[in-house]
Motif scaffolding. Structure first.
Motif, PDB file in Angstrom:
ATOM      1  N   GLU A 147      74.499  56.772   9.067  1.00 34.46           N
ATOM      2  CA  GLU A 147      73.396  57.708   8.862  1.00 34.46           C
ATOM      3  C   GLU A 147      72.045  57.022   9.008  1.00 34.46           C
ATOM      4  N   ARG A 148      72.012  55.706   8.843  1.00 29.74           N
ATOM      5  CA  ARG A 148      70.752  54.972   8.960  1.00 29.74           C
ATOM      6  C   ARG A 148      70.578  54.349  10.343  1.00 29.74           C
ATOM      7  N   THR A 149      71.369  54.780  11.307  1.00 32.84           N
ATOM      8  CA  THR A 149      71.354  54.172  12.639  1.00 32.84           C
ATOM      9  C   THR A 149      70.024  54.358  13.348  1.00 32.84           C
ATOM     10  N   ASN A 150      69.482  55.574  13.310  1.00 38.89           N
ATOM     11  CA  ASN A 150      68.242  55.874  14.029  1.00 38.89           C
ATOM     12  C   ASN A 150      67.571  57.061  13.367  1.00 38.89           C
ATOM     13  N   ALA A 151      66.436  57.472  13.901  1.00 41.25           N
ATOM     14  CA  ALA A 151      65.657  58.544  13.274  1.00 41.25           C
ATOM     15  C   ALA A 151      66.395  59.874  13.294  1.00 41.25           C
ATOM     16  N   VAL A 152      67.215  60.114  14.316  1.00 36.16           N
ATOM     17  CA  VAL A 152      67.962  61.375  14.400  1.00 36.16           C
ATOM     18  C   VAL A 152      68.985  61.458  13.277  1.00 36.16           C
ATOM     19  N   THR A 153      69.803  60.432  13.135  1.00 39.89           N
ATOM     20  CA  THR A 153      70.825  60.453  12.081  1.00 39.89           C
ATOM     21  C   THR A 153      70.191  60.356  10.694  1.00 39.89           C
ATOM     22  N   TYR A 154      69.093  59.623  10.597  1.00 34.81           N
ATOM     23  CA  TYR A 154      68.422  59.463   9.303  1.00 34.81           C
ATOM     24  C   TYR A 154      67.807  60.781   8.824  1.00 34.81           C
ATOM     25  N   SER A 155      67.138  61.500   9.709  1.00 32.00           N
ATOM     26  CA  SER A 155      66.532  62.772   9.302  1.00 32.00           C
ATOM     27  C   SER A 155      67.605  63.772   8.896  1.00 32.00           C
ATOM     28  N   ARG A 156      68.753  63.759   9.586  1.00 35.33           N
ATOM     29  CA  ARG A 156      69.860  64.635   9.190  1.00 35.33           C
ATOM     30  C   ARG A 156      70.383  64.238   7.809  1.00 35.33           C
ATOM     31  N   ALA A 157      70.502  62.938   7.566  1.00 30.16           N
ATOM     32  CA  ALA A 157      70.989  62.479   6.268  1.00 30.16           C
ATOM     33  C   ALA A 157      70.040  62.841   5.139  1.00 30.16           C
ATOM     34  N   LEU A 158      68.735  62.833   5.410  1.00 27.42           N
ATOM     35  CA  LEU A 158      67.783  63.233   4.372  1.00 27.42           C
ATOM     36  C   LEU A 158      68.032  64.662   3.908  1.00 27.42           C
ATOM     37  N   THR A 159      68.362  65.573   4.837  1.00 28.43           N
ATOM     38  CA  THR A 159      68.637  66.954   4.420  1.00 28.43           C
ATOM     39  C   THR A 159      69.824  67.007   3.476  1.00 28.43           C
ATOM     40  N   ARG A 160      70.771  66.096   3.671  1.00 30.31           N
ATOM     41  CA  ARG A 160      71.951  66.061   2.790  1.00 30.31           C
ATOM     42  C   ARG A 160      71.612  65.496   1.419  1.00 30.31           C
ATOM     43  N   VAL A 161      70.964  64.335   1.374  1.00 25.27           N
ATOM     44  CA  VAL A 161      70.773  63.669   0.088  1.00 25.27           C
ATOM     45  C   VAL A 161      69.785  64.419  -0.791  1.00 25.27           C
ATOM     46  N   ILE A 162      68.827  65.142  -0.197  1.00 32.65           N
ATOM     47  CA  ILE A 162      67.884  65.894  -1.029  1.00 32.65           C
ATOM     48  C   ILE A 162      68.615  66.964  -1.815  1.00 32.65           C
ATOM     49  N   ASN A 163      69.446  67.775  -1.136  1.00 36.65           N
ATOM     50  CA  ASN A 163      70.100  68.855  -1.881  1.00 36.65           C
ATOM     51  C   ASN A 163      71.348  68.381  -2.609  1.00 36.65           C
ATOM     52  N   GLN A 164      71.885  67.228  -2.236  1.00 40.22           N
ATOM     53  CA  GLN A 164      73.076  66.714  -2.912  1.00 40.22           C
ATOM     54  C   GLN A 164      72.720  65.885  -4.142  1.00 40.22           C
ATOM     55  N   HIS A 165      71.532  65.268  -4.149  1.00 42.96           N
ATOM     56  CA  HIS A 165      71.213  64.322  -5.215  1.00 42.96           C
ATOM     57  C   HIS A 165      69.877  64.571  -5.923  1.00 42.96           C
ATOM     58  N   VAL A 166      68.889  65.174  -5.241  1.00 46.13           N
ATOM     59  CA  VAL A 166      67.534  65.174  -5.797  1.00 46.13           C
ATOM     60  C   VAL A 166      67.167  66.483  -6.476  1.00 46.13           C
ATOM     61  N   LEU A 167      67.410  67.609  -5.837  1.00 49.25           N
ATOM     62  CA  LEU A 167      66.858  68.886  -6.292  1.00 49.25           C
ATOM     63  C   LEU A 167      67.954  69.941  -6.348  1.00 49.25           C
ATOM     64  N   LEU A 168      67.970  70.708  -7.418  1.00 51.17           N
ATOM     65  CA  LEU A 168      68.940  71.788  -7.591  1.00 51.17           C
ATOM     66  C   LEU A 168      68.274  73.114  -7.277  1.00 51.17           C
ATOM     67  N   GLY A 169      68.870  73.878  -6.389  1.00 46.62           N
ATOM     68  CA  GLY A 169      68.330  75.182  -6.034  1.00 46.62           C
ATOM     69  C   GLY A 169      68.804  76.263  -6.993  1.00 46.62           C
ATOM     70  N   ARG A 170      67.936  77.236  -7.235  1.00 47.33           N
ATOM     71  CA  ARG A 170      68.326  78.389  -8.055  1.00 47.33           C
ATOM     72  C   ARG A 170      67.489  79.584  -7.630  1.00 47.33           C
ATOM     73  N   TRP A 171      68.147  80.755  -7.553  1.00 44.87           N
ATOM     74  CA  TRP A 171      67.490  81.943  -7.020  1.00 44.87           C
ATOM     75  C   TRP A 171      67.690  83.171  -7.908  1.00 44.87           C
TER      76      TRP A 171
END
Length: 536
Positions: free
Chosen positions: A61-85
């Motif tokens: 996931e840290r190979t390049n900017a393409v894989t890294y930006s995709r990984a950021l979308t995962r780690v934000i919702n998996q680890h950082v912020l909880l959504g609620r509606w």
């Protein structure tokens, strides 16, 4: 790990870099409002968060900017912020109270990596934009109005084709708006030059759609979306459907409006000039106009109004004014076109920003004009500012034979902020007029100050149609920019949040920057306090 290990410097001008990497300040469109946001790109907390999140990624996931930006979308919702509606935020912080990224990330670090409660799409997107910029990847936050949510994607994405040729399924959503980020990336994997790519950290569907797969989205190459290149990789089909799905109204068979406007902040604009009805309209980046409606959406007519399922030459429903403000009365009118009928029914319905029905409020029968007063909708504006009016004529079996729909998003007045700088102190007078004929209770003011400080402060009730005035004083710290934007929001039990921003400069700095007080003091008192500090 250094962020430069995974990104590239493909920026061709300093103005581009200043806007999309170095800029701390943003303006995010959220339905009938626009939020000032402090991205806090230079914050030590943000830098530490980038390092911690990189540790949660695999080497691939840290190979390049393409894989890294995709990984950021995962780690934000998996680890950082909880959504609620669902509106139940008692064990956390209501999404509308956030006005900057740094405080969310500070809470995440302080908790030892527990998810911060709560966020919705614009909060996820703002966090992603912050983390991309802090990783030297140019990024911006964009809003799509009438955004389709395709629930039917298979792992290869082919089932989305039904959205373009046939009907949007009833179990799928059409959100009033949805917010994601764009990252400027070179795409050697697609043999394409650098351009904007859609990335979305809001948890919607796993990618690929299969049990146990992570929630992540993008980077989808925006020129491919515009050209309807149905690429299965990087969730391109899902995002393509968000702006270009070809759904039809189940009642009349007429096309639904999807992706009516895609907007973002105009580059180079000073925050003091931000206004709701002056975004950069980038709809044409995502779709080629194929209908009259698409052409109208690509024109600079903003804010959007929604008209739904009318039959050509048939009934039309309109609002006067087209975009009423909270607290304002408005009129719904019906024109019959080339038909003449008597049994007209107009239904008033409350909708969530995700397009879900929150319940019918009222039916009006046998009329072509409805005067909607503030008292008609006032009890509901704490849940949503989106109202749907539908007009129909029934046959003897109770089915619609003619139909049109109008979705209205009530606009909020912004908090007026007047800022004055004396030495190392900025005094901001906040003014807001309660638009309702009832008091606003449980009032809270949230401020994202210099040096990425944050404060949330309870305030007295605001009387019915009364005026709220208070003064926030903040100090410029050693890390404060010369010119600063200070976002504020005002919450209450009776309404959704109202937003504003102060714009000032720091002629001097102290070692203790941040928000130091909020009270009913005058600007003259603030100036005297500042001068006293200088003389000591």
């Amino acid at each position: 790990m250094s962020s430069k290990d995974v990104t590239q410097r493909q920026v061709t001008s300093s103005a581009f870099t200043d806007e999309y990497i170095n800029n701390n300040y943003g303006f995010i469109w959220v339905g009938g409002q626009a939020i000032y946001w402090n991205y806090a790109v230079g914050s030590d907390v943000v830098a530490e968060s980038v390092r911690r999140l990189a540790d949660l990624m695999s080497p691939a996931e840290r190979t390049n900017a393409v894989t890294y930006s995709r990984a950021l979308t995962r780690v934000i919702n998996q680890h950082v912020l909880l959504g609620r509606w669902d509106g139940n935020y008692g064990d956390g912080i209501e999404p509308t109270r956030w006005v900057g990224s740094e405080d969310i990330l500070r809470l995440w670090l302080q908790s030892g990596g527990q998810k911060v409660r709560y966020g919705q799409c614009w909060v996820f997107a703002a966090l992603l934009t912050t983390l991309l910029r802090a990783s030297d990847i140019p990024a911006r936050t964009v809003t799509n109005y009438e955004s389709h949510h395709d629930r039917g994607l298979t792992s290869d994405g082919t089932s989305v084709l039904r959205q373009f040729d046939n009907i949007v399924q009833r179990d799928e959503d059409q959100w009033n708006f949805h917010v994601w980020s764009e990252a400027w990336l070179e795409r050697p994997d697609l043999v394409q030059p650098a351009d904007w790519n859609a990335v979305d950290a809001t948890p919607q569907e796993p990618s690929p759609l299969a049990p146990g797969q992570p929630y992540r989205s993008g980077p989808a190459y925006v020129p491919f979306i515009r050209s309807n290149v149905q690429l299965a990789n990087y969730d391109t089909l899902f995002i393509l459907a968000e702006v270009n799905a070809r759904g039809v109204c189940p009642i009349t068979g007429q096309p639904l409006q999807i992706g009516t406007f895609v907007v973002t902040k105009k580059p180079g604009m000073e925050p003091s000039l931000y206004v709701f009805n002056n975004p950069e309209i980038i709809t044409g980046n995502y779709k080629i106009p194929t209908t009259k409606r698409d052409s109208e959406s690509a024109s600079p007519s903003f804010p959007p109004t929604y008209t739904g399922c009318e039959r050509e030459g048939g009934m039309r429903i309109n609002s006067v004014p087209p975009n009423p403000r909270v607290g304002e009365d408005f009129v719904i009118t019906v024109t019959e076109g080339n038909v003449s009928v008597e049994d007209i029914v107009i239904r008033m319905e409350l909708r969530s920003y995700m397009g879900e029905s929150l319940g019918f409020i009222r039916n009006f029968t046998g009329t072509r004009r409805v005067d909607v007063t503030e008292s008609d909708y006032r009890p509901y504006v704490d849940e949503s500012s989106v109202f749907r009016f539908s007009v129909g004529v029934y046959n003897e079996s109770g089915a619609f034979i003619l139909h049109d729909a109008l979705r209205i998003t009530l606009e909020y007045d912004m908090v007026q902020v007047d800022a004055m700088n004396v030495a190392n102190t900025i005094a901001m007078t906040l003014t807001y007029t309660n638009p309702l004929s009832v008091p606003m209770t449980g009032v809270v003011v949230n401020v994202a100050g210099p040096d990425y400080s944050y404060a949330s402060m309870a305030q007295p009730d605001i009387p019915a149609n009364g005026r709220f005035t208070s003064t926030v004083t903040v100090q410029c710290g050693n890390n404060t920019d010369s010119n600063v934007m200070i976002p504020v929001s005002l919450d209450s039990n009776e309404t959704l949040s109202a937003y504003g921003s102060g714009w000032s400069s720091c002629s001097e700095r102290s070692s203790n920057g941040g928000i130091v007080m909020l009270s009913e003091i005058s600007l003259l008192q603030v100036m005297l306090l500042s001068l006293l500090t200088l003389c000591m």
